[in-house]
Design an enzyme around this catalytic site. Structure first.
Site, PDB file in Angstrom:
ATOM      1  N   GLU A 259     -14.314  50.055  -4.596  1.00 11.21           N
ATOM      2  CA  GLU A 259     -14.073  50.003  -3.151  1.00 11.21           C
ATOM      3  C   GLU A 259     -14.438  48.660  -2.520  1.00 11.21           C
ATOM      4  O   GLU A 259     -13.916  48.297  -1.473  1.00 11.21           O
ATOM      5  CB  GLU A 259     -14.805  51.127  -2.434  1.00 11.21           C
TER       6      GLU A 259
ATOM      7  N   GLU B 106     -13.992  45.692  -4.142  1.00  9.33           N
ATOM      8  CA  GLU B 106     -13.284  44.629  -4.859  1.00  9.33           C
ATOM      9  C   GLU B 106     -11.912  44.384  -4.243  1.00  9.33           C
ATOM     10  O   GLU B 106     -11.159  45.317  -3.979  1.00  9.33           O
ATOM     11  CB  GLU B 106     -13.096  45.003  -6.338  1.00  9.33           C
TER      12      GLU B 106
END
Length: 177
Positions: free
Chosen positions: A135, A137
């Site tokens: 979440e 990245e």
């Protein structure tokens, strides 16, 4: 002569690292304190396409406050096998799996204050899958020729140590005639 660790005290435990203060007795008897960072280790991969291009990931890195171009990599979960880690990270970050994975080199990233070990692999016979990022990245995948990457290393555009070591080891082992 060898130094002796007298004590190790945990100062901070984060999601990725533990920071310790070590009390060390030096060979001459003097007692000093060193900072030590505990890390579970990581794995990285040089993914090579059928055309001989290398898949790289571009992302913003908070620690250096800039965008970087790197080989895909990630931290190991506990005592996870590095080959398992690198296969997971390859698919998560690039959207490719590999049919052939070969160990290339092992790096100790910062021996003066950290025990992080990075196992670097070469992945070939890539199979398209799907990228599934964590979440936090935001990664772009790019294909590069080795000559272009080497030029960016020597011009200072690529400065990440695992990326430089991995790419240069790949070139030395697979591309030198």
């Amino acid at each position: 002569m060898k130094q002796e660790r007298l004590n190790r005290k945990l100062i901070y435990q984060g999601k990725i690292i533990g920071v310790y203060q070590d009390t060390i007795k030096l060979p001459d008897g003097k007692v000093v304190e060193y900072d030590f960072i505990k890390h579970n280790g990581a794995a990285a991969v040089v993914p090579v396409t059928e055309e001989g291009k290398i898949l790289m990931v571009r992302q913003d890195r908070n620690a250096v406050n800039r965008e970087t171009l790197e080989i895909p990599a990630g931290k190991r979960d506990g005592k996870e096998d590095p080959a398992v880690c690198v296969q997971r990270e390859l698919e998560e970050e690039t959207g490719y799996r590999c049919e052939k994975l070969e160990h290339l080199i092992t790096l100790d990233s910062w021996v003066a204050f950290c025990d992080e070990r990075i196992d670097v692999y070469v992945a070939t016979r890539l199979v398209s899958s799907r990228q599934h990022l964590d979440e936090d990245e935001f990664i772009d995948v790019e294909e590069w020729e080795m000559e272009q990457l080497e030029e960016m290393i020597f011009s200072g555009k690529i400065r990440d140590a695992k990326t430089i070591a991995g790419l240069m080891a790949y070139k030395a082992k697979y591309l030198q005639k």
